[in-house]
Design a protein around this motif. Structure first.
Motif, PDB file in Angstrom:
ATOM      1  N   LEU A  95       0.814  -1.216   0.000  1.00  0.00           N
ATOM      2  CA  LEU A  95       0.000   0.000   0.000  1.00  0.00           C
ATOM      3  C   LEU A  95       0.851   1.272   0.000  1.00  0.00           C
ATOM      4  O   LEU A  95       1.914   1.328   0.604  1.00  0.00           O
ATOM      5  CB  LEU A  95      -0.922   0.007   1.221  1.00  0.00           C
ATOM      6  N   LYS A  96       0.323   2.289  -0.680  1.00  0.00           N
ATOM      7  CA  LYS A  96       0.918   3.618  -0.688  1.00  0.00           C
ATOM      8  C   LYS A  96      -0.218   4.633  -0.524  1.00  0.00           C
ATOM      9  O   LYS A  96      -1.371   4.339  -0.854  1.00  0.00           O
ATOM     10  CB  LYS A  96       1.665   3.873  -1.996  1.00  0.00           C
ATOM     11  N   PRO A  97       0.051   5.824  -0.015  1.00  0.00           N
ATOM     12  CA  PRO A  97      -1.007   6.834   0.150  1.00  0.00           C
ATOM     13  C   PRO A  97      -1.685   7.151  -1.179  1.00  0.00           C
ATOM     14  O   PRO A  97      -1.044   7.183  -2.236  1.00  0.00           O
ATOM     15  CB  PRO A  97      -0.257   8.047   0.698  1.00  0.00           C
ATOM     16  N   SER A  98      -2.996   7.374  -1.113  1.00  0.00           N
ATOM     17  CA  SER A  98      -3.781   7.674  -2.313  1.00  0.00           C
ATOM     18  C   SER A  98      -4.435   9.040  -2.211  1.00  0.00           C
ATOM     19  O   SER A  98      -4.767   9.507  -1.117  1.00  0.00           O
ATOM     20  CB  SER A  98      -4.866   6.609  -2.516  1.00  0.00           C
ATOM     21  N   ALA A  99      -4.631   9.681  -3.359  1.00  0.00           N
ATOM     22  CA  ALA A  99      -5.279  10.992  -3.398  1.00  0.00           C
ATOM     23  C   ALA A  99      -6.787  10.869  -3.587  1.00  0.00           C
ATOM     24  O   ALA A  99      -7.482  11.866  -3.804  1.00  0.00           O
ATOM     25  CB  ALA A  99      -4.688  11.827  -4.531  1.00  0.00           C
ATOM     26  N   LYS A 100      -7.337   9.640  -3.508  1.00  0.00           N
ATOM     27  CA  LYS A 100      -8.783   9.430  -3.670  1.00  0.00           C
ATOM     28  C   LYS A 100      -9.536  10.293  -2.671  1.00  0.00           C
ATOM     29  O   LYS A 100      -9.185  10.350  -1.490  1.00  0.00           O
ATOM     30  CB  LYS A 100      -9.094   7.943  -3.422  1.00  0.00           C
ATOM     31  N   ILE A 101     -10.585  10.970  -3.148  1.00  0.00           N
ATOM     32  CA  ILE A 101     -11.338  11.862  -2.265  1.00  0.00           C
ATOM     33  C   ILE A 101     -12.801  11.433  -2.196  1.00  0.00           C
ATOM     34  O   ILE A 101     -13.341  10.845  -3.142  1.00  0.00           O
ATOM     35  CB  ILE A 101     -11.246  13.327  -2.739  1.00  0.00           C
ATOM     36  N   PRO A 102     -13.470  11.696  -1.076  1.00  0.00           N
ATOM     37  CA  PRO A 102     -14.883  11.324  -0.920  1.00  0.00           C
ATOM     38  C   PRO A 102     -15.803  12.284  -1.671  1.00  0.00           C
ATOM     39  O   PRO A 102     -15.410  13.399  -2.020  1.00  0.00           O
ATOM     40  CB  PRO A 102     -15.097  11.430   0.583  1.00  0.00           C
ATOM     41  N   ILE A 103     -17.032  11.831  -1.910  1.00  0.00           N
ATOM     42  CA  ILE A 103     -17.993  12.675  -2.626  1.00  0.00           C
ATOM     43  C   ILE A 103     -18.742  13.614  -1.688  1.00  0.00           C
ATOM     44  O   ILE A 103     -19.400  14.552  -2.127  1.00  0.00           O
ATOM     45  CB  ILE A 103     -18.997  11.815  -3.418  1.00  0.00           C
TER      46      ILE A 103
END
Length: 460
Positions: A95-103
């Motif tokens: 795993l690596k940090p992700s820039a995925k953001i919530p809606i």
């Protein structure tokens, strides 16, 4: 009294007979007969809420890696696990940090960090504070980026063609939710679309397998054809992401799977063009309890779930009991025939034993017991035939095991199940908590991604 007994016995016979016939191929709906061939793949987000799943999470990861569908992502939601769940996810996924953001549409407990797999970029991990399964699912929906959402338990393994079949069924814009078929992981073979095996299984697992066969291939199939499917199993559910958001996501409750299904039914009650399906060609396998202690936990939770939703949705169910099939079956069949009848039956036997009035009800008791034993024997056999009709067979050596399991189910397990129903219905009003079922920690074989994929079609 005779009139009451006649009505009672008639209802207890009517609904099982109805499902027994309505699950037959003659009553197939258009959705089961017509297969759309969409030119594109809908995006699918697979959500796997995970709390202390160290005993099974590796199997889940291998299962996700084996899927051959192109346009999908997997979102593991680590719901504040206190065991090695996150460490195993990190070890197998790098795993690596992700820039995925919530809606920003659904409320949930604080998310500490979101990660992405370096090895499999379509697999993510949402690491959050513990909030329960419903809360974890809401967080998963927040971070899901695809049009469709598949919810799986951490111990559920998907078969290779499942996502392709889902894409075909949801090509129909009228479909907003669906349940997949759930088989028993302990019976899975190297040919999971055709072969089941009972070798090495305990009687407790085999009798639960019969329960699942009857539930999915008889009762749920019949209810889905009536548009009355009240439970999309938490082990394998499929939803339009927009629909999940429109209904406000999952409610924190003891039974999030029933709750979300009834929420959707209530939402689409005035939209005659929307429907909920049971997709018989989307096959999954889930692990079942192997001890009486864990089976008790599971079944009591199921019964508390039913009671919780009966109370929470009482207004919708009562107002639509004669206009909506889902309300009719939920109240008349599940409540009166499934729960009230269990207390009445037990009451007759207790009265006979302690009040010495057995002679008054002797005829009824003889007829009712004969019905229980004979009809349930037939019901079990039909379920086995149904499973074969949909393409599954057992090893030849399993015939005696199947027969012994049917006998055990008819003469013993049915009454154990009745006890679960009675106990769970009362326990709900005193304690709405539920305890997690332990994982076996067994390693299960998962087909490699390179294995040949043959789309499953029912043999009917």
């Amino acid at each position: 009294m005779e009139l009451f007994l006649t009505i009672f016995f008639g209802l207890c016979l009517f609904f099982p007979l109805l499902h027994l016939f309505h699950c037959m191929p003659w009553f197939r709906e258009e959705d089961e007969l017509v297969t759309l061939s969409p030119s594109t793949e809908k995006g699918i987000s697979i959500l796997v809420p995970s709390y202390n799943e160290a005993g099974i999470i590796e199997t889940s990861i291998q299962s996700m890696k084996s899927l051959t569908y192109e346009n999908f992502e997997v979102v593991y939601i680590n719901d504040g696990s206190t065991d090695e769940t996150f460490s195993i996810l990190h070890r197998h996924l790098h795993l690596k940090p992700s820039a995925k953001i919530p809606i920003g549409k659904l409320a949930h407990n604080n998310v500490k960090k979101v990660y992405q797999s370096s090895l499999n970029p379509n697999i993510y991990v949402v690491d959050k504070m513990n909030g329960g399964k419903a809360d974890a699912l809401n967080a998963g929906i927040e971070y899901a980026s695809k049009e469709l959402v598949v919810t799986l338990d951490a111990d559920t393994v998907l078969t290779a063609p499942s996502l392709k079949v889902i894409n075909e069924k949801f090509a129909n814009p009228e479909v907003v939710a669906a349940g997949g078929m759930v088989h028993v992981l302990q019976t899975k073979t190297s040919n999971p679309l055709k072969k089941l095996s009972l070798a090495g299984t305990k009687m407790l697992v085999r009798v639960q397998m019969l329960d699942f066969m009857k539930a999915f291939y008889v009762t749920k199939l019949s209810l889905a054809r009536f548009q009355a499917l009240a439970i999309i199993s938490g082990a394998f559910g499929i939803f339009s992401k927009k629909m999940l958001i429109d209904v406000g996501g999952y409610r924190s409750s003891v039974g999030e799977d029933i709750d979300i299904t009834l929420k959707i039914h209530r939402y689409i009650a005035k939209q005659k063009d929307k429907k909920i399906l049971l997709i018989t060609e989307a096959i999954s396998y889930t692990e079942l309890p192997e001890t009486w202690k864990d089976l008790f936990k599971q079944r009591i939770r199921w019964q508390k779930s039913y009671m919780d939703c009966l109370v929470h949705f009482r207004s919708f169910l009562s107002k639509t009991v004669v206009t909506k099939a889902v309300s009719f079956f939920y109240i008349i069949e599940s409540f009166f025939v499934g729960i009230v009848a269990a207390y009445i039956t037990a009451g007759f036997f207790v009265a006979s034993a302690f009040l010495n009035i057995a002679f008054v009800f002797l005829g009824f008791i003889i007829v009712y017991l004969s019905y229980i034993f004979l009809f349930n024997f037939i019901y079990n056999l039909l379920a086995i035939v149904q499973v074969k009709r949909y393409g599954f067979t057992f090893d030849k050596g399993d015939r005696l095991r199947l027969f012994n399991t049917v006998v055990y189910d008819v003469f013993i397990h049915r009454f154990v199940t009745m006890y679960f129903v009675m106990y769970g219905s009362v326990a709900y009003f005193f304690n709405r908590d539920w305890k997690k079922v332990s994982r076996t920690g067994r390693k299960y074989e998962v087909e490699p991604a390179s294995a040949k994929v043959t789309t499953y079609r029912q043999n009917v």
